[in-house]
Design an enzyme around this catalytic site. Structure first.
Site, PDB file in Angstrom:
ATOM      1  N   GLY A 386      30.522 -26.416 -23.223  1.00  0.00           N
ATOM      2  CA  GLY A 386      31.735 -25.689 -22.882  1.00  0.00           C
ATOM      3  C   GLY A 386      32.872 -26.082 -23.788  1.00  0.00           C
ATOM      4  N   PRO A 387      33.924 -25.285 -23.809  1.00  0.00           N
ATOM      5  CG  PRO A 387      35.580 -23.765 -23.198  1.00  0.00           C
ATOM      6  CD  PRO A 387      34.120 -24.046 -23.053  1.00  0.00           C
ATOM      7  CB  SER A 388      38.149 -29.052 -26.047  1.00  0.00           C
ATOM      8  OG  SER A 388      38.920 -30.192 -25.773  1.00  0.00           O
ATOM      9  N   GLY A 389      38.272 -29.398 -22.720  1.00  0.00           N
ATOM     10  CA  GLY A 389      39.111 -29.283 -21.532  1.00  0.00           C
ATOM     11  C   GLY A 389      38.452 -28.566 -20.376  1.00  0.00           C
ATOM     12  N   GLY A 391      36.153 -29.830 -18.435  1.00  0.00           N
ATOM     13  CA  GLY A 391      35.856 -30.750 -17.332  1.00  0.00           C
ATOM     14  C   GLY A 391      34.564 -31.527 -17.496  1.00  0.00           C
ATOM     15  CE  LYS A 392      32.140 -30.508 -23.068  1.00  0.00           C
ATOM     16  NZ  LYS A 392      33.375 -29.718 -23.175  1.00  0.00           N
ATOM     17  CB  THR A 393      35.044 -36.228 -20.289  1.00  0.00           C
ATOM     18  OG1 THR A 393      34.623 -35.856 -21.608  1.00  0.00           O
ATOM     19  CG2 THR A 393      35.221 -37.739 -20.232  1.00  0.00           C
ATOM     20  CD  GLU A 516      25.584 -34.344 -29.288  1.00  0.00           C
ATOM     21  OE1 GLU A 516      24.765 -35.289 -29.265  1.00  0.00           O
ATOM     22  OE2 GLU A 516      25.247 -33.159 -29.254  1.00  0.00           O
TER      23      GLU A 516
END
Length: 597
Positions: A386-389, A391-393, A516
């Site tokens: 998904g794009p930056s921001g 919510g992955k982290t 990653e």
């Protein structure tokens, strides 16, 4: 919603700090928490009192010498007694100073251990709000201020009170009229000193806050000195540092102004008292009301009153500083901490990690994750894209239990992960990030970091080979005992990544979380690290934040996040066919790979 969810926090420490009264009770409570030897303090103060009491009898002895001094009247026992008194006073004073200093060091050590433990066990959310340098200042500067009050000023305060009271009682017996003249100066001095003491407290508190801010700036800049230099930011950081230095300078000057007022004021009071007592006492001697010896004794007792007044002033000034430091330390020590061993142990079985309608926001702000619902299958690879921001982290942080979701739940083996003890749950997880931070120390210490059992050389070499790290480690002069430098800066990015992978292998985790780990590496290092990651991922439940198409294509499941919501779940082929944003992501990665080729 479960009862567990009902008591969850909002991702940060929402408990409001308890108001702390600026009084000595808080100070004493904090001292007790440090668990120093109060028996030692009692002995030290007892020795100080002996010194003070002996000093109270010296003027009386002097009075008798002056009034009836002749060589014939001077007895040997009097000389011996005087010498013994001075020797006892000296020995008792020395022992008292030593024991008070040791008592102070016990307080310093105890407080630092309390704060250090608290800082280690505070939740991650606390560090989202506090600057590291400020916390360092609490452990180093504030604890030292408290120690100084006890080891350097408390004895003077206690003995000073005894000296003043004892001297006044004896003076009243010698000549109550002259004593009353002397005591008139006390309330006049206090009227001036008390407001100055309050002002000193305000300045001291501000100075300690500014010192913490300056320490924070130093920590931040020096830890990222390479960024500063590569950005030619030395002049900018110099100006920022200079502003902090000048703030401390101005506060120091203001403190000096008050001290400059107090010092001459005390000197003027002393000189006036001396002149008045000598002049008035001379008249009393001339009319026969008192003897010359009594006047000499009176002057000596006056000195024994005046000297402790300076010590009392110094004590109260330092106490104001210590109360300000105490407030901040008590505030930190009162914060709720993570409880490592509370909860059940994670069962020794492989299971899927399931997220059920998870919603999360920081500090009751905008929702970062919204109704996240998916399963991370056991023994499979799940990629987050998904794009930056998106919510992955943050999702990683929730699974690591750095934060708790406001709504929904995360389960393992059909149990909410919040029901497991933190130590048991986190021991199941191996985490490899893009930066792969290392601690200052040797390669061996970094590979075994956090493991309490002894690791044999054979185990170390075995996992290093699986991580493709043994090759470069064996070429180093000191091998596994090579120092990596601060944050591992003596090693390349690829070498740091492989040591981090070896560390994860040593933990033998059931759940892998990879941010990653190859995205910041060159193509040569990437291939080696990817092989090491493949060894690490075999047979483990893996959740990876994916930036490269190669990682995504090989994943068993891909979860696409956009603005905190899941917009697609499936394999690479399924999402390419059905998800427009994912298709754009895949095409961009293909163009990037073609350019690299």
């Amino acid at each position: 919603m479960s009862t567990t969810n009902q008591r969850r926090s909002n991702g940060s420490d929402s408990s409001s700090p308890t108001p702390i009264n600026n009084n000595w009770r808080t100070f004493v409570t904090l001292i007790r928490k440090a668990k120093p030897s109060f028996a030692m303090l009692s002995i030290a103060l007892g020795l100080s009192l002996i010194t003070t009491v002996v000093g109270l009898f010296v003027p009386l002895f002097t009075k008798n010498l002056v009034d009836g001094f002749t060589l014939d009247s001077l007895e040997t026992y009097q000389i011996v007694l005087l010498v013994c008194a001075f020797i006892a006073q000296t020995i008792a004073g020395g022992l008292s100073i030593y024991m008070l200093n040791k008592f102070g060091q016990q307080i310093l050590s105890g407080l630092r251990k309390l704060l250090w433990r608290k800082l280690l066990f505070l939740p991650v959310s606390h560090y989202d709000q506090e600057e590291t340098g400020g916390l360092i200042s609490r452990v180093t500067n504030d604890t030292n201020v408290v120690k100084q009050v006890v080891s350097e000023h408390m004895s003077g305060f206690v003995t000073g009170i005894i000296s003043i009271i004892g001297s006044i009682i004896i003076l009243l017996t010698l000549d109550w009229q002259m004593t009353l003249v002397l005591l008139v100066a006390v309330p006049l001095t206090l009227v001036i000193l008390l407001p100055l003491g309050k002002k000193m407290h305000q300045i001291s508190r501000t100075m300690q806050n500014e010192t913490a801010s300056f320490t924070s700036l130093l920590t931040q800049v020096l830890s990222e000195v390479r960024l500063v230099k590569s950005s030619n930011a030395e002049p900018i950081e110099y100006e920022r540092g200079k502003k902090g230095i000048m703030k401390l300078f101005k506060l120091g000057v203001r403190e000096g102004k008050i001290q400059a007022f107090i010092g001459p004021l005390m000197s003027a009071v002393i000189m006036i008292l001396m002149v008045v007592i000598i002049g008035y006492g001379g008249l009393r001697v001339s009319d026969g009301s008192i003897t010359a010896g009594e006047l000499v004794a009176f002057i000596l007792y006056l000195i024994q009153i005046i000297m402790p007044l300076g010590q009392l002033t110094s004590f109260f000034t330092q106490l104001q500083k210590a109360i300000g430091a105490t407030e901040r330390m008590v505030d930190i020590l009162g914060k709720p901490e993570e409880i490592q061993e509370q909860g059940i142990t994670v069962p020794a079985i492989d299971s899927a990690v399931q997220l059920h309608d998870v919603t999360f926001r920081y500090d009751n702000g905008e929702e970062i994750l919204k109704a996240i619902d998916f399963t991370v299958p056991s023994g499979k690879v799940t990629a987050l894209v998904g794009p930056s921001g998106s919510g992955k982290t943050t999702l990683f942080s929730l699974i690591e239990r750095y934060y708790e979701p406001q709504e929904g739940s995360i389960t393992f083996n059909n149990e909410e992960i919040s029901s497991y003890s933190l130590s048991s749950w986190r021991s199941q997880i191996g985490y490899v990030s893009q930066e792969s931070p290392l601690m200052s120390g040797t390669i061996r210490e970094n590979m075994t970091y956090g493991l309490d059992q002894d690791i044999s050389d054979e185990q170390l070499v075995s996992v290093a080979k699986m991580a493709y790290a043994d090759g470069f480690i064996s070429e180093l002069a000191d091998g596994y005992n090579t120092e990596v430098g601060e944050r591992g800066m003596k090693l390349s990015g690829g070498q740091r990544q492989r040591i981090a992978i070896a560390r994860a292998l040593l933990r033998n985790p059931r759940i892998l979380m990879l941010d990653e780990a190859t995205s910041a590496l060159d193509s040569t290092s990437e291939r080696v690290v990817q092989e090491a990651l493949n060894n690490l991922m075999k047979g483990r439940t893996t959740l990876v934040i994916a930036h490269r198409l190669s990682t995504v294509v090989d994943a068993d499941q891909i979860v696409f996040l956009d603005k905190g919501s899941i917009t697609g779940i499936g394999t690479h082929e399924q999402l390419v066919a059905s998800h427009e944003l994912y298709r754009e992501f895949a095409q961009q990665q293909l163009r990037y790979q073609n350019q690299e080729a």
